[in-house]
Enzyme design. Structure first.
Site, PDB file in Angstrom:
ATOM      1  N   HIS A 210       0.857  -1.090  -0.037  1.00  0.00           N
ATOM      2  CA  HIS A 210       0.131  -0.084  -0.049  1.00  0.00           C
ATOM      3  C   HIS A 210       0.974   1.328  -0.001  1.00  0.00           C
ATOM      4  O   HIS A 210       0.543   2.296  -0.712  1.00  0.00           O
ATOM      5  CB  HIS A 210      -0.834   0.049   1.286  1.00  0.00           C
ATOM      6  CG  HIS A 210      -1.784  -1.066   1.384  1.00  0.00           C
ATOM      7  ND1 HIS A 210      -2.304  -1.741   2.417  1.00  0.00           N
ATOM      8  CD2 HIS A 210      -2.894  -1.231   0.485  1.00  0.00           C
ATOM      9  CE1 HIS A 210      -3.079  -2.675   2.293  1.00  0.00           C
ATOM     10  NE2 HIS A 210      -3.614  -2.238   0.987  1.00  0.00           N
TER      11      HIS A 210
ATOM     12  N   LYS B 298     -16.354  -7.044   5.724  1.00  0.00           N
ATOM     13  CA  LYS B 298     -17.385  -7.243   6.675  1.00  0.00           C
ATOM     14  C   LYS B 298     -16.704  -7.631   8.337  1.00  0.00           C
ATOM     15  O   LYS B 298     -17.152  -7.194   9.130  1.00  0.00           O
ATOM     16  CB  LYS B 298     -18.150  -8.500   6.232  1.00  0.00           C
ATOM     17  CG  LYS B 298     -18.936  -8.097   5.181  1.00  0.00           C
ATOM     18  CD  LYS B 298     -19.986  -9.196   4.474  1.00  0.00           C
ATOM     19  CE  LYS B 298     -20.288  -8.978   3.107  1.00  0.00           C
ATOM     20  NZ  LYS B 298     -19.787  -9.572   1.911  1.00  0.00           N
TER      21      LYS B 298
ATOM     22  N   ARG C 180      -1.443  -5.595  -9.047  1.00  0.00           N
ATOM     23  CA  ARG C 180      -0.400  -6.413  -8.775  1.00  0.00           C
ATOM     24  C   ARG C 180      -0.195  -7.475 -10.018  1.00  0.00           C
ATOM     25  O   ARG C 180       0.769  -7.720 -10.371  1.00  0.00           O
ATOM     26  CB  ARG C 180      -0.667  -7.205  -7.537  1.00  0.00           C
ATOM     27  CG  ARG C 180      -0.414  -6.486  -6.148  1.00  0.00           C
ATOM     28  CD  ARG C 180      -1.145  -6.903  -5.159  1.00  0.00           C
ATOM     29  NE  ARG C 180      -2.387  -6.612  -5.182  1.00  0.00           N
ATOM     30  CZ  ARG C 180      -3.345  -6.992  -4.221  1.00  0.00           C
ATOM     31  NH1 ARG C 180      -2.714  -7.410  -2.975  1.00  0.00           N
ATOM     32  NH2 ARG C 180      -4.570  -6.616  -4.181  1.00  0.00           N
TER      33      ARG C 180
ATOM     34  N   SER D 102      -2.922  -7.753   2.498  1.00  0.00           N
ATOM     35  CA  SER D 102      -3.177  -7.731   3.835  1.00  0.00           C
ATOM     36  C   SER D 102      -3.897  -9.138   4.310  1.00  0.00           C
ATOM     37  O   SER D 102      -3.419  -9.516   5.368  1.00  0.00           O
ATOM     38  CB  SER D 102      -4.336  -6.677   4.180  1.00  0.00           C
ATOM     39  OG  SER D 102      -4.142  -5.501   3.697  1.00  0.00           O
TER      40      SER D 102
HETATM   41  P1  ADP Z   1      -9.696  -3.750  -1.180  1.00  0.00           P
HETATM   42  O1  ADP Z   1     -10.683  -4.225  -0.186  1.00  0.00           O
HETATM   43  O2  ADP Z   1     -10.424  -2.286  -1.621  1.00  0.00           O
HETATM   44  O3  ADP Z   1      -9.181  -4.332  -2.193  1.00  0.00           O
HETATM   45  P2  ADP Z   1      -7.013  -3.497   0.207  1.00  0.00           P
HETATM   46  O4  ADP Z   1      -6.693  -2.708   1.042  1.00  0.00           O
HETATM   47  O5  ADP Z   1      -7.043  -4.743   0.011  1.00  0.00           O
HETATM   48  O6  ADP Z   1      -8.710  -3.149  -0.115  1.00  0.00           O
HETATM   49  O7  ADP Z   1      -6.389  -2.803  -1.042  1.00  0.00           O
HETATM   50  C1  ADP Z   1      -6.506  -1.322  -1.446  1.00  0.00           C
HETATM   51  C2  ADP Z   1      -5.768  -0.837  -2.836  1.00  0.00           C
HETATM   52  O8  ADP Z   1      -4.283  -1.385  -2.593  1.00  0.00           O
HETATM   53  C3  ADP Z   1      -6.224  -1.925  -3.796  1.00  0.00           C
HETATM   54  O9  ADP Z   1      -6.017  -0.966  -4.956  1.00  0.00           O
HETATM   55  C4  ADP Z   1      -5.266  -3.054  -4.070  1.00  0.00           C
HETATM   56  O10 ADP Z   1      -4.898  -3.552  -5.472  1.00  0.00           O
HETATM   57  C5  ADP Z   1      -4.062  -2.187  -3.623  1.00  0.00           C
HETATM   58  N1  ADP Z   1      -2.844  -3.162  -3.030  1.00  0.00           N
HETATM   59  C6  ADP Z   1      -2.998  -4.097  -2.088  1.00  0.00           C
HETATM   60  N2  ADP Z   1      -2.068  -4.363  -1.979  1.00  0.00           N
HETATM   61  C7  ADP Z   1      -0.734  -4.037  -2.830  1.00  0.00           C
HETATM   62  C8  ADP Z   1       0.306  -4.371  -2.933  1.00  0.00           C
HETATM   63  N3  ADP Z   1       0.949  -5.215  -2.512  1.00  0.00           N
HETATM   64  N4  ADP Z   1       0.799  -3.786  -4.135  1.00  0.00           N
HETATM   65  C9  ADP Z   1       0.281  -3.095  -4.759  1.00  0.00           C
HETATM   66  N5  ADP Z   1      -1.070  -2.674  -4.635  1.00  0.00           N
HETATM   67  C10 ADP Z   1      -1.583  -3.265  -3.607  1.00  0.00           C
END
Ligand code: ADP
Length: 162
Positions: free
Chosen positions: A17, A41, A90, A128
């Site tokens: 992130h 959720k 990704r 995550s």
């Molecule tokens: P969501 O539930 O909206 O997917 P996340 O917190 O999982 O929320 O992810 C938020 C954003 O960050 C998304 O666009 C996701 O693709 C991006 N993201 C999450 N992890 C990574 C990573 N390791 N590298 C690049 N982008 C990431």
């Protein structure tokens, strides 16, 4: 002033992130990293905990604001006067869902652009969910999350074991 919104669950915020956030700060004057309240959720961390971790993790970025919202992303963008939504891509596996969301958001508000940014290769397998799972099983997550998040994960799982 060009403002972008970086929405997500951030449960918890990872180095992946932060990689995307840093790239976004080179494109926009202000980036609001924001928790979409209705997207997870059963989050591991409460909204307050996630906000606290995010604030700590992004404090070195002067152009970054931390927030949370409920409801439609395009409505939130309007209230923040944002011109773009930032999302991370990704792998191909992200693409289908992201394309659907981007096109639907564009239908709801054609003035807001979705910008996709690719992280450093070393974060392409990181999310995550996997970080939570490693921490839950007692693995070391220090390469994947900021120190403040590692400490919070350790605390959370030690507490649960007792
Ligand atoms: P969501 O539930 O909206 O997917 P996340 O917190 O999982 O929320 O992810 C938020 C954003 O960050 C998304 O666009 C996701 O693709 C991006 N993201 C999450 N992890 C990574 C990573 N390791 N590298 C690049 N982008 C990431």
């Amino acid at each position: 002033m060009k403002i972008a919104i970086y929405p997500g669950s951030f449960d918890p915020i990872t180095n992946g992130h932060l990689d995307i956030l840093e790239r976004a700060t080179s494109l926009f004057d202000k980036v609001i990293i924001t928790i979409a309240r209705n997207s997870t959720k059963h989050p591991l961390f409460t909204e307050e905990e996630r906000l606290k971790l995010m604030r700590e993790a992004v404090k070195q970025y002067k152009q970054v604001e931390v927030d949370s919202f409920e409801g439609l992303l395009v409505d939130y963008c309007r209230t923040k006067k944002a011109i773009a939504v930032v999302r991370g891509l990704r792998a191909i596996s992200d693409f289908e869902y992201e394309l659907q969301m981007a096109l639907m958001n564009r239908k709801l508000n054609p003035h807001i652009q979705t910008v996709f940014l690719m992280p450093n290769e070393r974060y392409t397998y990181l999310n995550s969910t996997i970080v939570r799972e490693i921490a839950r099983l007692g693995g070391d997550v220090r390469d994947f999350v900021p120190p403040v998040v590692k400490a919070a994960l350790d605390k959370k799982f030690n507490k649960k074991k007792r």
